[in-house]
Design an enzyme around this catalytic site. Structure first.
Site: not given
Ligand SMILES: *[C@@H]1O[C@H](CO)[C@@H](O)[C@H](O)[C@H]1NC(C)=O
Length: 345
Positions: A215-217
């Site tokens: 998720t995300s990073s």
């Protein structure tokens, strides 16, 4: 024009075009060595210490907030001893305690000292599959373990999970340095690849069933691993990420390794941290890498749930999931199973 003048004009053109970063491209971050200048009309927006991106609006994006912690129903207690205990005797992963998140160390080359945790369900398949699960900025292995359903699905299906933990102070993954973007050259990505290789060598993991989600990073790192370690990962699911610079421009991060992993790209239209334009950019990149058309071969409305649209590219090497009104906090609880089914775990 004299040939010298032509050469100078040509070099100027090359330098100018090499110097400007297009929309959604990377323009900064710890370890980043490329241009910090965006094409005209774009601003370089800092997403976190490790990543800045060229965007149209100069809106300062706040660091991604952690997803709302979802209480996951604890797994059923391990089955009490029955007469047959052959499984334990032959289980190569017997040394891992079942049903708990357990830190591992000494799993091979780990130049940036990432943290690594393993989860083994109480019932593990023979020659099990392996899922690598990577948290968002500010997250931890523990938070991703409790905040997503990958563990509950492992309990049902018998695969192992490795939860990584980023070593940087802001708990973001290094998705930027030349080392992390280069096969076997170092960085956070090598530590993750080492843990997978260790799992294959020591726990009987099936190398054909190794997948990564984040998720995300962690989604950015999923892109990095799919690009730089296609020999290790057979597929990935990217929840709110950005495209990978080394795949779209200049030197490739793959060094011409074999087939690329299949990829699922998930993004919400209301993502105010990693803007929605990143969705199309990643689809463009991965369809290009697979040599297939950017035009979907199939589109499914309200899939896997209301307001999400699924698009399929090629024969299914790439899938897109666009969430109308969805924000940055992906996966939407309950949709994890779509990635696990895609992998065949
Ligand atoms: C889907 O979108 C419609 C229109 O924007 C909205 O009214 C509805 O609440 C959304 N449904 C879900 C499940 O998010």
């Amino acid at each position: 024009m004299t040939s010298t003048a032509r050469l100078i004009a040509f070099l100027a053109l090359v330098i100018t075009s090499a110097g400007a970063v297009p929309i959604w491209g990377q323009c900064g971050g710890i370890g980043y060595a490329g241009s910090t200048q965006c094409d005209s009309g774009l601003s370089c927006v800092k997403l976190n210490d490790w990543y800045s991106q060229c965007q149209t609006a100069p809106t300062a994006a706040p660091p991604p907030p952690p997803p709302a912690t979802t209480t996951v129903v604890p797994p059923p207690p391990p089955a009490t001893t029955t007469g047959t205990s052959t499984a334990t005797a032959t289980d190569p992963a017997a040394s891992i305690p079942a049903g708990a998140l357990t830190r591992i160390t000494n799993f091979g080359t780990n130049p940036t000292n990432i943290g690594m945790y393993v989860y083994k369900p109480s019932k593990v398949n023979a020659n099990p599959g392996l899922l690598v699960a990577l948290h968002y900025c500010g997250g931890t292995a523990q938070a991703y373990f409790t905040g997503t359903q990958f563990r509950a699905l492992a309990d049902e299906r018998g695969y192992l999970i490795l939860y990584g933990q980023a070593p940087s102070s802001g708990n973001c993954w290094d998705v930027t340095s030349t080392a992390t973007l280069t096969h076997d050259a170092g960085g956070d990505s090598l530590g993750i690849a080492s843990a997978v290789r260790y799992a294959i060598a020591n726990w009987g993991v099936n190398p054909e069933k190794v997948f990564v989600v984040g998720t995300s990073s962690g989604a950015m790192m999923t892109n990095v691993l799919a690009g730089a370690y296609p020999d290790v990962f057979k597929g990935g699911a990217i929840f709110a990420g950005v495209a990978l610079g080394c795949l779209s421009s200049g030197p490739t991060c793959t060094n011409g390794h074999g087939p690329y992993p299949k990829l699922q790209v998930w993004h919400g239209t209301a993502d105010n941290v990693l803007l929605y334009g990143n969705f199309q950019e990643q689809l463009k990149q991965w369809t290009n890498v697979h040599g297939i058309s950017q035009t979907p071969t199939a589109t499914y409305a309200n899939t896997p749930r209301q307001n999400w649209t699924k698009t399929v590219y090629g024969t299914g090497q790439v899938e897109g999931y666009s969430g109308q009104g969805a924000g940055h906090l992906l996966p939407d609880t309950g949709t994890e199973v779509v990635a696990i089914d895609f992998f065949g775990l």
